[in-house]
Design an enzyme around this catalytic site. Structure first.
Site, PDB file in Angstrom:
ATOM      1  N   THR A  95      20.628  54.984  76.501  1.00 57.36           N
ATOM      2  CA  THR A  95      21.403  54.577  76.012  1.00 57.36           C
ATOM      3  C   THR A  95      22.732  54.358  76.602  1.00 57.36           C
ATOM      4  OG1 THR A  95      22.264  57.141  75.091  1.00 57.36           O
ATOM      5  CG2 THR A  95      23.643  56.006  74.843  1.00 57.36           C
ATOM      6  N   LYS A 170      22.708  55.233  67.946  1.00 56.82           N
ATOM      7  CA  LYS A 170      23.581  56.290  68.830  1.00 56.82           C
ATOM      8  C   LYS A 170      25.418  56.401  69.153  1.00 56.82           C
ATOM      9  CE  LYS A 170      22.643  58.689  72.463  1.00 56.82           C
ATOM     10  NZ  LYS A 170      22.865  60.229  72.320  1.00 56.82           N
ATOM     11  N   LYS A 245      30.590  58.338  78.609  1.00 51.00           N
ATOM     12  CA  LYS A 245      29.879  56.819  78.876  1.00 51.00           C
ATOM     13  C   LYS A 245      29.672  56.790  77.617  1.00 51.00           C
ATOM     14  CE  LYS A 245      25.255  55.927  78.935  1.00 51.00           C
ATOM     15  NZ  LYS A 245      23.297  55.551  79.584  1.00 51.00           N
TER      16      LYS A 245
HETATM   17  P1  NAD Z   1      18.773  61.718  84.831  1.00 50.42           P
HETATM   18  O1  NAD Z   1      19.821  60.413  85.755  1.00 50.42           O
HETATM   19  O2  NAD Z   1      18.884  62.459  85.676  1.00 50.42           O
HETATM   20  O3  NAD Z   1      17.400  60.431  85.069  1.00 50.42           O
HETATM   21  C1  NAD Z   1      17.292  59.200  85.352  1.00 50.42           C
HETATM   22  C2  NAD Z   1      16.327  58.574  85.845  1.00 50.42           C
HETATM   23  O4  NAD Z   1      15.816  57.739  86.660  1.00 50.42           O
HETATM   24  C3  NAD Z   1      16.727  58.937  87.818  1.00 50.42           C
HETATM   25  O5  NAD Z   1      15.572  60.784  87.937  1.00 50.42           O
HETATM   26  C4  NAD Z   1      16.540  57.721  88.588  1.00 50.42           C
HETATM   27  O6  NAD Z   1      15.985  58.700  89.826  1.00 50.42           O
HETATM   28  C5  NAD Z   1      15.598  57.144  87.795  1.00 50.42           C
HETATM   29  N1  NAD Z   1      16.126  55.842  88.599  1.00 50.42           N
HETATM   30  C6  NAD Z   1      17.207  55.219  88.020  1.00 50.42           C
HETATM   31  N2  NAD Z   1      17.217  53.544  88.546  1.00 50.42           N
HETATM   32  C7  NAD Z   1      15.801  53.773  88.576  1.00 50.42           C
HETATM   33  C8  NAD Z   1      14.556  52.831  89.288  1.00 50.42           C
HETATM   34  N3  NAD Z   1      15.255  51.403  89.146  1.00 50.42           N
HETATM   35  N4  NAD Z   1      13.738  52.515  88.747  1.00 50.42           N
HETATM   36  C9  NAD Z   1      12.928  54.324  88.210  1.00 50.42           C
HETATM   37  N5  NAD Z   1      14.178  55.076  88.253  1.00 50.42           N
HETATM   38  C10 NAD Z   1      15.108  54.589  88.255  1.00 50.42           C
HETATM   39  O7  NAD Z   1      19.359  60.894  83.831  1.00 50.42           O
HETATM   40  P2  NAD Z   1      18.833  61.988  82.556  1.00 50.42           P
HETATM   41  O8  NAD Z   1      19.960  62.958  81.762  1.00 50.42           O
HETATM   42  O9  NAD Z   1      17.317  61.666  81.990  1.00 50.42           O
HETATM   43  O10 NAD Z   1      18.932  60.327  81.115  1.00 50.42           O
HETATM   44  C11 NAD Z   1      18.768  59.400  80.628  1.00 50.42           C
HETATM   45  C12 NAD Z   1      18.823  58.647  79.132  1.00 50.42           C
HETATM   46  O11 NAD Z   1      19.086  58.964  78.718  1.00 50.42           O
HETATM   47  C13 NAD Z   1      20.679  58.365  79.686  1.00 50.42           C
HETATM   48  O12 NAD Z   1      21.299  57.216  79.413  1.00 50.42           O
HETATM   49  C14 NAD Z   1      21.457  59.231  79.054  1.00 50.42           C
HETATM   50  O13 NAD Z   1      22.368  58.424  78.690  1.00 50.42           O
HETATM   51  C15 NAD Z   1      19.937  59.264  77.879  1.00 50.42           C
HETATM   52  N6  NAD Z   1      20.852  60.758  77.154  1.00 50.42           N
HETATM   53  C16 NAD Z   1      20.298  61.622  77.983  1.00 50.42           C
HETATM   54  C17 NAD Z   1      20.994  62.744  77.316  1.00 50.42           C
HETATM   55  C18 NAD Z   1      21.004  64.348  77.724  1.00 50.42           C
HETATM   56  O14 NAD Z   1      21.392  65.588  77.080  1.00 50.42           O
HETATM   57  N7  NAD Z   1      20.536  64.589  79.690  1.00 50.42           N
HETATM   58  C19 NAD Z   1      20.713  62.869  76.384  1.00 50.42           C
HETATM   59  C20 NAD Z   1      20.306  62.123  74.996  1.00 50.42           C
HETATM   60  C21 NAD Z   1      20.625  60.848  76.180  1.00 50.42           C
END
Ligand code: NAD
Length: 293
Positions: A95, A170, A245
């Protein structure tokens, strides 16, 4: 295009299970995450390890990014874009704000790459079950190329328009969510003060004009809906920091577009105070406890 090799960058709470679903569907998935424990979990799901985003991208027909926020995506694409072969499809499912997303589309096009913004709704449960909704921005041709993959990770994919339209959809959707979870919580708090049982209010409102996802699927009062994080002492689910966020992204987009959504602004302020008071790690539906207090 038949995409067979997928690079998956960001194997966290969402990306990990999404990548695993692609692997189970028969795609070759090459993953990269900066966190070693995420790489270990992904290996258990059969995902091949790359030692950088660029190394994963070099091998791939499609590169998916699923990272915490826009600055992480911009940094990762700085590596991915020069490494990817011409014609590769880049798809960001994080997002992000609309302006950064549009700039990323331009960067990809300048390098001869195709691109989509494809943020998701459905949370970690949807990521695991493969029932996410994708909101997609980019060309019709790129969307058509991605559809078989999207079908393995989600139940529905809507082509919303040109680059950035997926992120626009979104943040508009999540502004509705931020406002509606507060509205539903306020109704239960008022009902309590009026001596109305939560069950009676739920039975009426969930089948009347008050019905909405925040009430019918995510009721902030425990014991009324099996899928509600309230039943689990408001453990996320989706943490309040994440909804905040998204609300901030909506307010930023509103400002850039010359809109002033009064309830969206108010909901953002309420969630800012909630997070400042130390509740950012709780599920966002715990806002009812702050409203009660
Ligand atoms: P998360 O923090 O669990 O996962 C993100 C991952 O990215 C982490 O494992 C981190 O180590 C990795 N990361 C960070 N920088 C990196 C890089 N440069 N290279 C490779 N890996 C890297 O977050 P999430 O819950 O999986 O959410 C991911 C996205 O999805 C966000 O943008 C969030 O807003 C969106 N989102 C989340 C949800 C939810 O319910 N969790 C729902 C809809 C949308």
């Amino acid at each position: 295009m038949t995409a067979s090799r997928i690079a998956f960058i960001g194997l966290g709470n969402m990306g990990g299970p999404m990548a695993a679903n692609l692997q189970r569907a028969g795609y070759r998935v090459i993953g990269f995450d900066v966190a070693a424990e995420r790489m270990t979990e992904a290996a258990k799901a059969g995902i091949e390890a790359a030692d950088s985003a660029a190394a994963a991208a070099r091998e791939a027909d499609v590169v998916v990014t699923m990272l915490p926020a826009a600055p992480y995506v911009a940094t990762a694409w700085d590596e991915i874009v020069p490494a990817a072969r011409p014609g590769t499809l880049l798809m960001d499912s994080s997002t992000c704000d609309v302006a950064t997303t549009r700039a990323l589309h331009e960067k990809a096009a300048a390098a001869g790459l195709r691109s989509l913004d494809a943020p998701v709704s459905g949370g970690t449960g949807g990521a695991q079950a493969g029932t996410l909704t994708f909101m997609v921005g980019g060309s019709a041709e790129a969307f058509a190329a991605a559809e078989p993959l999207l079908a393995k990770m989600g139940r529905k994919a809507v082509h919303c328009g040109d680059g950035g339209a997926g992120q626009a959809a979104k943040i508009c959707n999540n502004m509705i969510l931020g406002v509606s979870i507060i509205a539903v919580s306020e109704a239960f708090v008022l009902g309590e003060k009026l001596g109305l049982s939560a069950k009676a209010l739920f039975d009426v409102a969930s089948t009347s004009t008050g019905q909405c996802w925040a009430l019918n699927t995510y009721c902030p009062v425990p014991g009324l809906v099996p899928t509600s994080p309230a039943n689990n002492d408001y453990r996320p689910g989706a943490p309040a920091t994440m909804l905040l966020k998204d609300l901030r992204l909506a307010m930023q987009a509103a400002q850039e577009a010359g809109a002033s959504p009064a309830l969206g602004e108010h909901a953002t302020g309420i969630f800012e105070r909630f997070v400042d008071d130390g509740h950012g790690g709780e599920d966002f539906s715990a806002i009812i406890r702050a409203l009660r207090a």
